[in-house]
Scaffold this motif. Structure first.
Motif, PDB file in Angstrom:
ATOM      1  N   MET A 133       0.816  -1.196   0.000  1.00  0.00           N
ATOM      2  CA  MET A 133       0.000   0.000   0.000  1.00  0.00           C
ATOM      3  C   MET A 133       0.864   1.266   0.000  1.00  0.00           C
ATOM      4  SD  MET A 133      -3.031   0.934  -0.170  1.00  0.00           S
ATOM      5  CE  MET A 133      -4.239   2.114   0.234  1.00  0.00           C
ATOM      6  N   THR A 134       1.976   1.223   0.718  1.00  0.00           N
ATOM      7  CA  THR A 134       2.880   2.372   0.780  1.00  0.00           C
ATOM      8  C   THR A 134       3.363   2.769  -0.607  1.00  0.00           C
ATOM      9  OG1 THR A 134       3.597   1.803   3.013  1.00  0.00           O
ATOM     10  CG2 THR A 134       5.060   3.203   1.735  1.00  0.00           C
ATOM     11  N   ALA A 135       3.819   1.797  -1.362  1.00  0.00           N
ATOM     12  CA  ALA A 135       4.329   2.069  -2.707  1.00  0.00           C
ATOM     13  C   ALA A 135       3.243   2.637  -3.613  1.00  0.00           C
ATOM     14  CB  ALA A 135       4.924   0.804  -3.312  1.00  0.00           C
ATOM     15  N   LEU A 136       2.025   2.157  -3.480  1.00  0.00           N
ATOM     16  CA  LEU A 136       0.925   2.678  -4.298  1.00  0.00           C
ATOM     17  C   LEU A 136       0.610   4.129  -3.966  1.00  0.00           C
ATOM     18  CD1 LEU A 136      -1.523  -0.370  -4.395  1.00  0.00           C
ATOM     19  CD2 LEU A 136      -0.082   0.504  -6.240  1.00  0.00           C
TER      20      LEU A 136
ATOM     21  N   VAL B  89       2.713   6.381  -2.720  1.00  0.00           N
ATOM     22  CA  VAL B  89       3.816   7.199  -3.234  1.00  0.00           C
ATOM     23  C   VAL B  89       3.736   7.293  -4.761  1.00  0.00           C
ATOM     24  CG1 VAL B  89       6.331   7.381  -3.449  1.00  0.00           C
ATOM     25  CG2 VAL B  89       5.304   6.730  -1.255  1.00  0.00           C
ATOM     26  N   ALA B  90       3.445   6.184  -5.421  1.00  0.00           N
ATOM     27  CA  ALA B  90       3.354   6.179  -6.885  1.00  0.00           C
ATOM     28  C   ALA B  90       2.210   7.056  -7.380  1.00  0.00           C
ATOM     29  CB  ALA B  90       3.182   4.745  -7.396  1.00  0.00           C
ATOM     30  N   ALA B  91       1.052   6.963  -6.753  1.00  0.00           N
ATOM     31  CA  ALA B  91      -0.099   7.781  -7.168  1.00  0.00           C
ATOM     32  C   ALA B  91       0.201   9.267  -6.966  1.00  0.00           C
ATOM     33  CB  ALA B  91      -1.347   7.378  -6.385  1.00  0.00           C
TER      34      ALA B  91
ATOM     35  N   ARG C 135       0.422  18.225  10.946  1.00  0.00           N
ATOM     36  CA  ARG C 135       0.573  16.858  11.460  1.00  0.00           C
ATOM     37  C   ARG C 135      -0.321  15.877  10.714  1.00  0.00           C
ATOM     38  NH1 ARG C 135       2.177  20.249  15.069  1.00  0.00           N
ATOM     39  NH2 ARG C 135       3.627  19.842  16.731  1.00  0.00           N
ATOM     40  N   ALA C 136      -0.201  15.963   9.392  1.00  0.00           N
ATOM     41  CA  ALA C 136      -0.972  15.070   8.529  1.00  0.00           C
ATOM     42  C   ALA C 136      -0.631  13.624   8.859  1.00  0.00           C
ATOM     43  CB  ALA C 136      -0.673  15.369   7.063  1.00  0.00           C
ATOM     44  N   GLY C 137      -1.569  12.745   8.661  1.00  0.00           N
ATOM     45  CA  GLY C 137      -1.360  11.330   8.943  1.00  0.00           C
ATOM     46  C   GLY C 137      -0.348  10.693   8.004  1.00  0.00           C
ATOM     47  N   GLU C 138       0.057   9.500   8.356  1.00  0.00           N
ATOM     48  CA  GLU C 138       1.094   8.795   7.585  1.00  0.00           C
ATOM     49  C   GLU C 138       0.705   8.605   6.124  1.00  0.00           C
ATOM     50  OE1 GLU C 138       3.574   4.595   7.557  1.00  0.00           O
ATOM     51  OE2 GLU C 138       2.287   5.049   9.257  1.00  0.00           O
ATOM     52  N   GLU C 139      -0.533   8.217   5.872  1.00  0.00           N
ATOM     53  CA  GLU C 139      -0.968   7.992   4.490  1.00  0.00           C
ATOM     54  C   GLU C 139      -0.955   9.287   3.689  1.00  0.00           C
ATOM     55  OE1 GLU C 139      -2.800   6.879   7.132  1.00  0.00           O
ATOM     56  OE2 GLU C 139      -2.326   4.745   7.009  1.00  0.00           O
TER      57      GLU C 139
ATOM     58  N   LEU D  29       0.928  11.907   4.274  1.00  0.00           N
ATOM     59  CA  LEU D  29       2.328  12.267   4.047  1.00  0.00           C
ATOM     60  C   LEU D  29       2.959  11.426   2.951  1.00  0.00           C
ATOM     61  CD1 LEU D  29       3.604  12.940   7.674  1.00  0.00           C
ATOM     62  CD2 LEU D  29       3.242  14.617   5.850  1.00  0.00           C
ATOM     63  N   LEU D  30       2.611  10.161   2.882  1.00  0.00           N
ATOM     64  CA  LEU D  30       3.142   9.318   1.806  1.00  0.00           C
ATOM     65  C   LEU D  30       2.605   9.756   0.450  1.00  0.00           C
ATOM     66  CD1 LEU D  30       2.954   5.810   3.503  1.00  0.00           C
ATOM     67  CD2 LEU D  30       5.036   7.004   2.777  1.00  0.00           C
ATOM     68  N   LEU D  31       1.300   9.968   0.368  1.00  0.00           N
ATOM     69  CA  LEU D  31       0.663  10.358  -0.888  1.00  0.00           C
ATOM     70  C   LEU D  31       1.074  11.761  -1.315  1.00  0.00           C
ATOM     71  CD1 LEU D  31      -1.540   9.733  -3.106  1.00  0.00           C
ATOM     72  CD2 LEU D  31      -3.140  10.894  -1.571  1.00  0.00           C
ATOM     73  N   CYS D  32       0.902  12.716  -0.416  1.00  0.00           N
ATOM     74  CA  CYS D  32       1.106  14.126  -0.762  1.00  0.00           C
ATOM     75  C   CYS D  32       2.531  14.610  -0.520  1.00  0.00           C
ATOM     76  CB  CYS D  32       0.134  14.997   0.033  1.00  0.00           C
ATOM     77  SG  CYS D  32      -1.597  14.630  -0.305  1.00  0.00           S
ATOM     78  N   GLY D  33       3.124  14.192   0.572  1.00  0.00           N
ATOM     79  CA  GLY D  33       4.468  14.657   0.898  1.00  0.00           C
ATOM     80  C   GLY D  33       5.535  13.970   0.071  1.00  0.00           C
ATOM     81  N   THR D  34       5.658  12.665   0.258  1.00  0.00           N
ATOM     82  CA  THR D  34       6.690  11.914  -0.462  1.00  0.00           C
ATOM     83  C   THR D  34       6.365  11.792  -1.944  1.00  0.00           C
ATOM     84  OG1 THR D  34       7.160  10.640   1.538  1.00  0.00           O
ATOM     85  CG2 THR D  34       7.957   9.732  -0.540  1.00  0.00           C
TER      86      THR D  34
END
Length: 118
Positions: free
Chosen positions: A1-4, A6-8, A54-58, A60-65
């Motif tokens: 799910m993490t990779a998806l 970040v990819a999206a 303090r956005a949640g982990e998801e 941050l992965l989607l929008c930040g990373t």
């Protein structure tokens, strides 16, 4: 799910960066890299905003990373800096470096502080 996530986010960030850069270059015919400067400093603000809120982990992965990682463009900025130097446009070279870093850091801080208020 993490990779998806970040990819999206990365897909969307790259498309937005390409669109902004294309529109800017079509409207403003100059040799100073304003499009990249705009993209990088707005990205710094938005990333600071996410962290400050303090956005949640998801998020941050989607929008930040993902999104911000593809939206902002460190390598293009470095290439444009080298090109300005090679063209002996020393004032533009110095201004581009100074504004990119100083304004970027200031906007990241402003974004963080704004996000903390949300």
């Amino acid at each position: 799910m993490t990779a998806l996530l970040v990819a999206a986010g990365g897909f969307c960030g790259a498309i937005v960066r390409f669109w902004i850069s294309s529109v800017w270059k079509a409207r403003y015919r100059g040799s100073f890299p304003f499009a990249t400067l705009f993209i990088n400093v707005t990205g710094a603000f938005l990333l600071g905003l996410l962290w400050g809120a303090r956005a949640g982990e998801e998020v941050l992965l989607l929008c930040g990373t993902g999104f911000m990682g593809a939206y902002t463009t460190f390598s293009t900025m470095k290439l444009e800096t080298v090109q300005l130097l090679q063209q002996k446009r020393l004032l533009s070279f110095g201004l581009y470096l100074l504004v990119t870093y100083c304004l970027g850091i200031a906007l990241a801080f402003l974004g963080y502080e704004t996000g903390a208020l949300l």
